[in-house]
Design a protein around this motif. Structure first.
Motif, PDB file in Angstrom:
ATOM      1  N   UNK A  61       0.835  -1.207   0.000  1.00  0.00           N
ATOM      2  CA  UNK A  61       0.000   0.000   0.000  1.00  0.00           C
ATOM      3  C   UNK A  61       0.874   1.264   0.000  1.00  0.00           C
ATOM      4  N   UNK A  62       1.957   1.240   0.761  1.00  0.00           N
ATOM      5  CA  UNK A  62       2.858   2.408   0.789  1.00  0.00           C
ATOM      6  C   UNK A  62       3.422   2.681  -0.597  1.00  0.00           C
ATOM      7  N   UNK A  63       3.812   1.596  -1.282  1.00  0.00           N
ATOM      8  CA  UNK A  63       4.365   1.746  -2.646  1.00  0.00           C
ATOM      9  C   UNK A  63       3.314   2.272  -3.615  1.00  0.00           C
ATOM     10  N   UNK A  64       2.105   1.739  -3.491  1.00  0.00           N
ATOM     11  CA  UNK A  64       1.025   2.150  -4.398  1.00  0.00           C
ATOM     12  C   UNK A  64       0.730   3.645  -4.272  1.00  0.00           C
ATOM     13  N   UNK A  65       0.686   4.118  -3.032  1.00  0.00           N
ATOM     14  CA  UNK A  65       0.370   5.533  -2.792  1.00  0.00           C
ATOM     15  C   UNK A  65       1.412   6.415  -3.469  1.00  0.00           C
ATOM     16  N   UNK A  66       2.665   6.046  -3.297  1.00  0.00           N
ATOM     17  CA  UNK A  66       3.749   6.828  -3.899  1.00  0.00           C
ATOM     18  C   UNK A  66       3.673   6.777  -5.432  1.00  0.00           C
ATOM     19  N   UNK A  67       3.455   5.555  -5.958  1.00  0.00           N
ATOM     20  CA  UNK A  67       3.389   5.402  -7.433  1.00  0.00           C
ATOM     21  C   UNK A  67       2.228   6.202  -8.022  1.00  0.00           C
ATOM     22  N   UNK A  68       1.095   6.190  -7.317  1.00  0.00           N
ATOM     23  CA  UNK A  68      -0.073   6.899  -7.855  1.00  0.00           C
ATOM     24  C   UNK A  68       0.176   8.403  -7.863  1.00  0.00           C
ATOM     25  N   UNK A  69       0.802   8.915  -6.815  1.00  0.00           N
ATOM     26  CA  UNK A  69       1.095  10.355  -6.757  1.00  0.00           C
ATOM     27  C   UNK A  69       2.030  10.747  -7.906  1.00  0.00           C
ATOM     28  N   UNK A  70       3.040   9.908  -8.142  1.00  0.00           N
ATOM     29  CA  UNK A  70       3.976  10.195  -9.247  1.00  0.00           C
ATOM     30  C   UNK A  70       3.273  10.141 -10.598  1.00  0.00           C
ATOM     31  N   UNK A  71       2.355   9.182 -10.723  1.00  0.00           N
ATOM     32  CA  UNK A  71       1.607   9.032 -11.972  1.00  0.00           C
ATOM     33  C   UNK A  71       0.730  10.262 -12.239  1.00  0.00           C
ATOM     34  N   UNK A  72       0.116  10.770 -11.196  1.00  0.00           N
ATOM     35  CA  UNK A  72      -0.741  11.964 -11.332  1.00  0.00           C
ATOM     36  C   UNK A  72       0.096  13.119 -11.887  1.00  0.00           C
ATOM     37  N   UNK A  73       1.310  13.253 -11.366  1.00  0.00           N
ATOM     38  CA  UNK A  73       2.179  14.340 -11.830  1.00  0.00           C
ATOM     39  C   UNK A  73       2.611  14.117 -13.297  1.00  0.00           C
ATOM     40  N   UNK A  74       3.038  12.889 -13.597  1.00  0.00           N
ATOM     41  CA  UNK A  74       3.472  12.595 -14.977  1.00  0.00           C
ATOM     42  C   UNK A  74       2.340  12.824 -15.977  1.00  0.00           C
ATOM     43  N   UNK A  75       1.158  12.336 -15.613  1.00  0.00           N
ATOM     44  CA  UNK A  75       0.003  12.482 -16.509  1.00  0.00           C
ATOM     45  C   UNK A  75      -0.322  13.950 -16.732  1.00  0.00           C
ATOM     46  N   UNK A  76      -0.239  14.737 -15.659  1.00  0.00           N
ATOM     47  CA  UNK A  76      -0.609  16.151 -15.783  1.00  0.00           C
ATOM     48  C   UNK A  76       0.302  16.875 -16.769  1.00  0.00           C
ATOM     49  N   UNK A  77       1.577  16.512 -16.769  1.00  0.00           N
ATOM     50  CA  UNK A  77       2.495  17.161 -17.720  1.00  0.00           C
ATOM     51  C   UNK A  77       2.072  16.850 -19.165  1.00  0.00           C
TER      52      UNK A  77
END
Ligand code: MRU
Length: 348
Positions: free
Chosen positions: A120-136
């Protein structure tokens, strides 16, 4: 030929902390703060150290990742309880930009089917990074669509800062100006200073100037005159929340510009990602408009400009009715006409 531009970024994830460009200090000082706790993140959002709908969402998502890293939860149930508590806390920072709630919900949902705390800790971090990458990527696509609406030599007016530092990169309303510059196309931007806290004067001019975009600053009360005398051919703005019928909340002053656009018969464009849409609300009347502290109006950069004890009204946003919006530019294309139908189709 495409030119490589200097386009600033406001938020980055370091694995166990967040680097944040402190937007309250710009343009005088370029200060990067290190945020290490969820409280730091909440305070930075409230204080406008990070602002702009997508950037608020990205920072809050990293805030959850930061919090989750330090949970000492014994099992997944305890982990999820902690996450919900921190989600509610971050969600209380600012009410209007829906990207905040969208990003927090996305991160929270990403752990729905996890069984262990570590996963779960890994997922939270990955999702936050994905949100940033997608936004760019999304912002660049918005810029490409928006650019089709402009022609060589156009002068375009904007308000507030819907630029690179309000998103992962490029911005929404400012994205077409970066892309034009990359492609060697000349567009002229007029930036309205955006009282009370001057996001136009301090931030939009700062970031566009660095990339070599032709930008001219005006005060808010110069808008009508500037449209009339400088041949403004369009107005483009960002958004904090777009509801089912296309009514759009954005920085205070946006509604007035939309009325001016109608008077002068020039197009009024809203540029925003799907993460800024709120199909759960019917009309703009349902949007909660943040009212901020009185000092933002009685003071400029900490210096008092109004008498002690004066009554103040300080709404941070206003709502532009859909009928004043010529088109809404999203990563999925340009919406026009019946927004209710177009938006419903987007969220089918
Ligand atoms: O109060 P702020 O500075 O967060 O308001 C920002 C705006 O109104 C922006 O136009 C909007 O969030 C779009 S940012 C791409």
């Amino acid at each position: 030929m495409s030119t490589v531009l200097s386009i600033p970024r406001s938020v980055s994830w370091n694995g166990d902390s967040i680097s944040l460009l402190n937007q309250t200090k710009l343009p005088i000082e370029v200060e990067y703060k290190t945020l290490t706790t969820v409280q730091d993140v909440w305070e930075s959002i409230v204080a406008l150290e990070v602002r702009g709908a997508p950037a608020i969402g990205i920072t809050a998502a990293f805030g959850l990742a930061l919090a989750a890293k330090n949970y000492e939860a014994e099992d997944i149930t305890e982990f999820l309880e902690n996450l919900q508590t921190n989600r509610a806390y971050l969600a209380s920072s600012r009410p209007t930009a829906v990207n905040l709630f969208w990003a927090l919900d996305r991160v929270t949902a990403s752990v729905d089917d996890t069984f262990t705390v570590e996963e779960a800790k890994q997922r939270v971090e990955q999702e936050a990074l994905l949100i940033q990458e997608e936004d760019e990527r999304v912002c660049r696509t918005i810029g490409e669509h928006a650019l089709t609406l402009f022609q060589e030599g156009d002068s375009v007016l904007t308000i507030c800062n819907a630029g690179s530092i309000a998103t992962a990169r490029y911005g929404t309303a400012l994205a077409p100006f970066y892309l034009a510059k990359e492609k060697g196309m000349n567009l002229k931007v007029y930036a309205s200073e955006t009282r009370p806290v001057l996001q136009g004067a301090r931030l939009t001019t700062w970031e566009l100037q660095q990339a070599g975009v032709d930008v001219t600053l005006i005060t808010d009360n110069m808008a009508a005159n500037t449209i009339q005398t400088k041949g403004i051919s369009a107005i483009i703005v960002g958004a904090d929340r777009i509801v089912s019928n296309g009514d759009t909340a954005n920085k205070i002053g946006t509604f007035g510009l939309a009325i001016l656009a109608k008077y002068f018969n020039i197009p009024f464009y809203v540029a925003a990602p799907l993460s800024t849409f709120d199909p759960t609300l019917e009309t703009g009347k349902d949007i909660i408009i943040e009212e901020r502290n009185t000092e933002e109006v009685t003071h400029i950069q900490g210096v008092r400009t109004a008498p002690e004890g004066i009554g103040v009204y300080n709404p941070a946003f206003d709502v532009t009715p859909n009928e004043l919006i010529t088109a809404i530019i999203t990563e999925q294309g340009i919406l026009r006409g019946n927004y209710k139908e177009e938006i419903a189709r987007l969220f089918e």
